[in-house]
Design an enzyme around this catalytic site. Structure first.
Site, PDB file in Angstrom:
ATOM      1  N   GLY A   1      15.118  17.444   9.487  1.00  0.00           N
ATOM      2  CA  GLY A   1      16.446  17.075   9.536  1.00  0.00           C
ATOM      3  C   GLY A   1      16.886  17.367  10.889  1.00  0.00           C
TER       4      GLY A   1
ATOM      5  N   THR B   1       9.927  21.653  16.803  1.00  0.00           N
ATOM      6  CA  THR B   1       9.059  21.046  17.845  1.00  0.00           C
ATOM      7  C   THR B   1       9.841  20.558  18.965  1.00  0.00           C
TER       8      THR B   1
ATOM      9  N   ILE C   1       6.359  22.258   7.529  1.00  0.00           N
ATOM     10  CA  ILE C   1       5.993  21.827   6.214  1.00  0.00           C
ATOM     11  C   ILE C   1       4.787  21.887   5.539  1.00  0.00           C
TER      12      ILE C   1
ATOM     13  N   THR D   1       0.618  17.379  10.783  1.00  0.00           N
ATOM     14  CA  THR D   1       2.086  17.283   9.982  1.00  0.00           C
ATOM     15  C   THR D   1       1.886  16.092   9.085  1.00  0.00           C
TER      16      THR D   1
ATOM     17  N   THR E   1       6.669   4.194   7.946  1.00  0.00           N
ATOM     18  CA  THR E   1       7.091   3.214   9.106  1.00  0.00           C
ATOM     19  C   THR E   1       6.518   2.034   8.896  1.00  0.00           C
ATOM     20  N   ASP E   2       7.037   0.862   9.512  1.00  0.00           N
ATOM     21  CA  ASP E   2       6.462  -0.302   9.526  1.00  0.00           C
ATOM     22  C   ASP E   2       4.964  -0.258  10.282  1.00  0.00           C
ATOM     23  N   GLU E   3       4.883   0.610  11.014  1.00  0.00           N
ATOM     24  CA  GLU E   3       3.585   0.426  11.863  1.00  0.00           C
ATOM     25  C   GLU E   3       2.482   0.687  11.046  1.00  0.00           C
TER      26      GLU E   3
ATOM     27  N   TYR F   1      -0.794   7.929  15.721  1.00  0.00           N
ATOM     28  CA  TYR F   1       0.510   8.191  14.974  1.00  0.00           C
ATOM     29  C   TYR F   1       0.306   7.294  13.607  1.00  0.00           C
ATOM     30  N   SER F   2       0.240   5.820  13.589  1.00  0.00           N
ATOM     31  CA  SER F   2       0.432   5.064  12.626  1.00  0.00           C
ATOM     32  C   SER F   2      -0.811   5.351  11.564  1.00  0.00           C
TER      33      SER F   2
ATOM     34  N   LYS G   1       0.311   8.512   9.726  1.00  0.00           N
ATOM     35  CA  LYS G   1       1.340   7.793   9.019  1.00  0.00           C
ATOM     36  C   LYS G   1       0.983   7.359   7.719  1.00  0.00           C
TER      37      LYS G   1
ATOM     38  N   ASN H   1      10.737  -6.806  24.251  1.00  0.00           N
ATOM     39  CA  ASN H   1      11.366  -5.580  24.976  1.00  0.00           C
ATOM     40  C   ASN H   1      11.865  -6.167  26.423  1.00  0.00           C
TER      41      ASN H   1
ATOM     42  N   GLY I   1      -3.778  -0.125  22.414  1.00  0.00           N
ATOM     43  CA  GLY I   1      -3.613  -0.775  21.182  1.00  0.00           C
ATOM     44  C   GLY I   1      -2.001  -1.047  20.924  1.00  0.00           C
TER      45      GLY I   1
HETATM   46  P1  NAD Z   1      11.853  12.912  15.590  1.00  0.00           P
HETATM   47  O1  NAD Z   1      10.390  12.926  16.177  1.00  0.00           O
HETATM   48  O2  NAD Z   1      12.945  12.446  16.361  1.00  0.00           O
HETATM   49  O3  NAD Z   1      12.092  13.965  14.470  1.00  0.00           O
HETATM   50  C1  NAD Z   1      10.988  14.524  13.837  1.00  0.00           C
HETATM   51  C2  NAD Z   1      11.385  16.103  13.182  1.00  0.00           C
HETATM   52  O4  NAD Z   1      10.572  16.705  12.522  1.00  0.00           O
HETATM   53  C3  NAD Z   1      11.929  16.730  14.236  1.00  0.00           C
HETATM   54  O5  NAD Z   1      13.013  17.408  13.996  1.00  0.00           O
HETATM   55  C4  NAD Z   1      10.783  18.035  14.120  1.00  0.00           C
HETATM   56  O6  NAD Z   1      11.112  19.131  14.907  1.00  0.00           O
HETATM   57  C5  NAD Z   1      10.264  18.048  12.837  1.00  0.00           C
HETATM   58  N1  NAD Z   1       8.991  18.532  12.463  1.00  0.00           N
HETATM   59  C6  NAD Z   1       7.808  18.107  13.176  1.00  0.00           C
HETATM   60  N2  NAD Z   1       7.031  18.679  12.458  1.00  0.00           N
HETATM   61  C7  NAD Z   1       7.269  19.523  11.629  1.00  0.00           C
HETATM   62  C8  NAD Z   1       6.487  20.248  10.576  1.00  0.00           C
HETATM   63  N3  NAD Z   1       5.436  20.310  10.515  1.00  0.00           N
HETATM   64  N4  NAD Z   1       7.467  20.954   9.671  1.00  0.00           N
HETATM   65  C9  NAD Z   1       8.850  20.736  10.078  1.00  0.00           C
HETATM   66  N5  NAD Z   1       9.401  19.857  10.819  1.00  0.00           N
HETATM   67  C10 NAD Z   1       8.591  19.182  11.614  1.00  0.00           C
HETATM   68  O7  NAD Z   1      11.475  11.790  14.453  1.00  0.00           O
HETATM   69  P2  NAD Z   1      12.375  10.584  13.904  1.00  0.00           P
HETATM   70  O8  NAD Z   1      12.436   9.424  14.944  1.00  0.00           O
HETATM   71  O9  NAD Z   1      13.678  11.202  13.471  1.00  0.00           O
HETATM   72  O10 NAD Z   1      11.548  10.072  12.583  1.00  0.00           O
HETATM   73  C11 NAD Z   1      11.638  10.667  11.597  1.00  0.00           C
HETATM   74  C12 NAD Z   1      10.813   9.909  10.299  1.00  0.00           C
HETATM   75  O11 NAD Z   1      10.877   8.384  10.265  1.00  0.00           O
HETATM   76  C13 NAD Z   1       9.454  10.298  10.674  1.00  0.00           C
HETATM   77  O12 NAD Z   1       8.263  10.229   9.598  1.00  0.00           O
HETATM   78  C14 NAD Z   1       9.033   8.903  11.378  1.00  0.00           C
HETATM   79  O13 NAD Z   1       7.594   8.693  11.213  1.00  0.00           O
HETATM   80  C15 NAD Z   1       9.825   8.078  10.628  1.00  0.00           C
HETATM   81  N6  NAD Z   1       9.993   6.664  11.250  1.00  0.00           N
HETATM   82  C16 NAD Z   1      10.837   6.579  12.434  1.00  0.00           C
HETATM   83  C17 NAD Z   1      11.079   5.475  13.066  1.00  0.00           C
HETATM   84  C18 NAD Z   1      11.896   5.478  14.325  1.00  0.00           C
HETATM   85  O14 NAD Z   1      12.268   4.371  14.890  1.00  0.00           O
HETATM   86  N7  NAD Z   1      12.348   6.647  15.104  1.00  0.00           N
HETATM   87  C19 NAD Z   1      10.783   4.406  12.520  1.00  0.00           C
HETATM   88  C20 NAD Z   1      10.267   4.328  11.298  1.00  0.00           C
HETATM   89  C21 NAD Z   1       9.806   5.351  10.487  1.00  0.00           C
HETATM   90  O1  TDX Z   2       8.133   3.502  28.373  1.00  0.00           O
HETATM   91  C1  TDX Z   2       8.107   2.816  27.364  1.00  0.00           C
HETATM   92  N1  TDX Z   2       7.817   1.191  27.719  1.00  0.00           N
HETATM   93  C2  TDX Z   2       7.717   0.468  26.710  1.00  0.00           C
HETATM   94  O2  TDX Z   2       7.491  -0.947  27.385  1.00  0.00           O
HETATM   95  C3  TDX Z   2       8.167   2.957  25.911  1.00  0.00           C
HETATM   96  C4  TDX Z   2       8.234   4.356  25.572  1.00  0.00           C
HETATM   97  C5  TDX Z   2       8.111   2.122  25.116  1.00  0.00           C
HETATM   98  N2  TDX Z   2       7.800   0.673  25.386  1.00  0.00           N
HETATM   99  C6  TDX Z   2       7.778  -0.546  24.270  1.00  0.00           C
HETATM  100  C7  TDX Z   2       6.453  -0.110  23.473  1.00  0.00           C
HETATM  101  C8  TDX Z   2       7.092  -0.830  21.976  1.00  0.00           C
HETATM  102  O3  TDX Z   2       6.822  -2.271  22.338  1.00  0.00           O
HETATM  103  O4  TDX Z   2       8.976  -0.467  23.822  1.00  0.00           O
HETATM  104  C9  TDX Z   2       8.806  -0.684  22.201  1.00  0.00           C
HETATM  105  C10 TDX Z   2       9.101   0.400  21.528  1.00  0.00           C
HETATM  106  O5  TDX Z   2       8.378   1.698  21.605  1.00  0.00           O
HETATM  107  P1  TDX Z   2       8.643   3.045  21.211  1.00  0.00           P
HETATM  108  O6  TDX Z   2      10.143   3.351  21.425  1.00  0.00           O
HETATM  109  O7  TDX Z   2       7.735   3.814  21.707  1.00  0.00           O
HETATM  110  O8  TDX Z   2       8.562   2.752  19.562  1.00  0.00           O
HETATM  111  P2  TDX Z   2       7.397   2.165  18.807  1.00  0.00           P
HETATM  112  O9  TDX Z   2       6.133   2.539  19.394  1.00  0.00           O
HETATM  113  O10 TDX Z   2       7.696   0.619  18.568  1.00  0.00           O
HETATM  114  O11 TDX Z   2       7.448   3.174  17.413  1.00  0.00           O
HETATM  115  C11 TDX Z   2       8.646   3.251  16.970  1.00  0.00           C
HETATM  116  O12 TDX Z   2       9.118   2.458  15.775  1.00  0.00           O
HETATM  117  C12 TDX Z   2       8.291   2.879  14.562  1.00  0.00           C
HETATM  118  C13 TDX Z   2       9.007   4.902  16.526  1.00  0.00           C
HETATM  119  O13 TDX Z   2       8.741   5.557  17.905  1.00  0.00           O
HETATM  120  C14 TDX Z   2       7.884   5.138  15.524  1.00  0.00           C
HETATM  121  O14 TDX Z   2       8.331   6.628  15.046  1.00  0.00           O
HETATM  122  C15 TDX Z   2       8.241   4.434  14.344  1.00  0.00           C
HETATM  123  O15 TDX Z   2       7.574   4.627  13.291  1.00  0.00           O
END
Ligand code: NAD
Ligand code: TDX
Length: 362
Positions: free
Chosen positions: A8, A36, A60, A98, A123-125, A147-148, A151, A246, A272
């Site tokens: 959170g 983290t 967790i 994690t 995630t959609d990934e 990562y994906s 997940k 992008n 990738g």
């Molecule tokens: P984030 O990286 O901003 O936050 C992750 C949080 O989890 C941090 O506060 C971190 O300290 C905590 N954390 C990490 N490892 C932990 C552990 N072992 N125990 C307890 N806490 C821990 O991520 P976010 O962008 O807020 O994403 C949240 C969730 O949504 C993730 O599961 C991610 O896969 C998913 N998600 C994110 C996006 C996106 O665009 N950001 C899209 C789809 C899904």
């Molecule tokens: O420096 C950059 N340059 C660039 O061209 C970065 C960081 C990203 N990109 C591109 C890669 C992707 O096509 O932008 C797009 C978005 O990249 P990210 O912000 O890294 O997101 P993405 O890889 O799409 O993944 C995000 O969406 C799905 C979140 O990080 C994930 O947590 C989520 O699951």
């Protein structure tokens, strides 16, 4: 409800906690976060004195701690994850620990303690890339990066506990979120904050990859709906329905900030790199959800938020951030530049394959 929110202190989790406290005056929340590099209690300063909110610093994957914290909760919402694709390519260990093992520990707690519901945030990934059309929840998983893949591992474990033990678990899979409090490694906050500092914007490959953008508040509303109205054992796609290349996104950010397009620097592609994500969201729509925010207005608001919260992101863009940035992009960051060293973006970092620098496109 008494809800255990894990992760959170991160981007989506902190927005979700604020959303719950505002929308559900009888709910109470325990936020369990490992803090983290991506976890930041600053994200929740305004709610920390709320008597319905409590914070626990923990992991967790720590089964003993989870067994102490979780008894009596009505639901778990699992946001905790390592979440950045580029970092997973540099070092995948913490992602497996994690996103897979940590999820397993929570599932065991749901089973042992008979917790009535767990929503696992995914995630959609996990579906991989799609050239045309959109993924449905029944489509096979085909993740492209550590990562994906992690997940996907977490998701499959959740589904296995549903299939074998009928545990009351649900999964949400959302598209790319954006909005306030997003750690500035993800493309939108990275590009906004780099542009504000007149630093180059490192665009991967040809800049034509497509992401479907979802405003974080809309994702929070959808997750809340799934938490209360979703069916056990089901997966719900949550997409913004706004597909943007992008390069177009980058131009929009620069235009909103009044910064020149000469800041765009094409760099070696992410290994990738998924070309396009798109989700079929009929299932969550049938529960009554639609994204409420138009992309352009939400992006403008987000840009303004970063302009108005410079202290918040400048504190994050220091120390560890620049160590990572140097490793990923092979460049010197703002700190070094301020110290008089030269800044050059060339995509020479480990994260982009150690290949020779790409110059700007003509
Ligand atoms: P984030 O990286 O901003 O936050 C992750 C949080 O989890 C941090 O506060 C971190 O300290 C905590 N954390 C990490 N490892 C932990 C552990 N072992 N125990 C307890 N806490 C821990 O991520 P976010 O962008 O807020 O994403 C949240 C969730 O949504 C993730 O599961 C991610 O896969 C998913 N998600 C994110 C996006 C996106 O665009 N950001 C899209 C789809 C899904
Ligand atoms: O420096 C950059 N340059 C660039 O061209 C970065 C960081 C990203 N990109 C591109 C890669 C992707 O096509 O932008 C797009 C978005 O990249 P990210 O912000 O890294 O997101 P993405 O890889 O799409 O993944 C995000 O969406 C799905 C979140 O990080 C994930 O947590 C989520 O699951």
């Amino acid at each position: 409800m008494k809800i255990l929110v894990t992760g959170g202190a991160g981007f989506i989790g902190s927005n979700f906690i604020r959303y719950l406290l505002e929308r559900h005056p009888h709910d109470s929340i325990i936020n369990l976060d490992k803090l983290t590099y991506a976890g930041n209690l600053e994200n929740l300063r305004d709610v920390e004195s709320n008597p319905r909110y409590a914070f626990i610093h923990g992991d967790i994957a720590d089964a003993k701690l989870i067994r102490e914290v979780a008894p009596g909760v009505d639901a778990i919402a699992n946001f905790a994850a390592e979440s950045h694709v580029d970092r997973s390519i540099l070092d995948a260990g913490s992602f497996i620990q994690t996103d897979v093992y940590g999820t397993f520990v929570l599932l065991e707690a749901v089973r042992e303690l008979r917790i009535p519901r767990m929503v696992h945030i995914s995630t959609d990934e996990v579906y991989g890339s799609i050239e045309t059309g959109a993924f449905r929840e029944i489509d096979p998983l085909n993740p492209s990066n550590p990562y994906s893949a992690s997940k996907a591992g977490g998701d499959l474990m959740v589904l296995a506990y549903w299939k074998t033990r009928r545990l009351p678990v649900l999964i949400t899979r959302s598209s790319n979120n954006f909005g306030p409090f997003q750690y500035p490694e993800k493309v939108i906050p990275l590009f906004i904050t780099n542009a504000l500092s007149d630093l180059p914007l490192p665009l991967y490959g040809d800049g034509r990859n497509v992401r479907d953008w979802l405003y974080v508040q809309d994702n929070c509303a959808a997750i809340d709906l799934v938490l209360r109205m979703g069916q056990d054992g089901e997966i719900y796609n949550i997409g913004g329905g706004t597909e943007v290349e992008n390069l177009e996104l980058t131009r929009e950010i620069l235009a909103l900030l009044g910064k020149p397009e000469s800041l765009i620097q094409f760099v070696t592609d992410r290994p990738g790199h998924d070309r396009r994500y798109a989700l079929d969201c009929e299932k969550i729509r049938a529960l009554g959800w639609r994204p409420a925010r138009a992309f352009d207005a939400a992006l403008e608001e987000t840009v303004r938020w970063y302009q108005e919260h410079e202290t918040w992101w400048r504190r994050l863009k220091s120390g560890e951030f620049w160590d990572y940035y140097r490793r990923q992009y092979g460049v010197k960051g703002e700190a070094e530049r301020a110290g008089g060293l030269s800044t050059q973006v060339g995509g020479q970092g480990e994260g982009v394959g150690g290949t020779p620098p790409l110059t700007k496109r003509p």
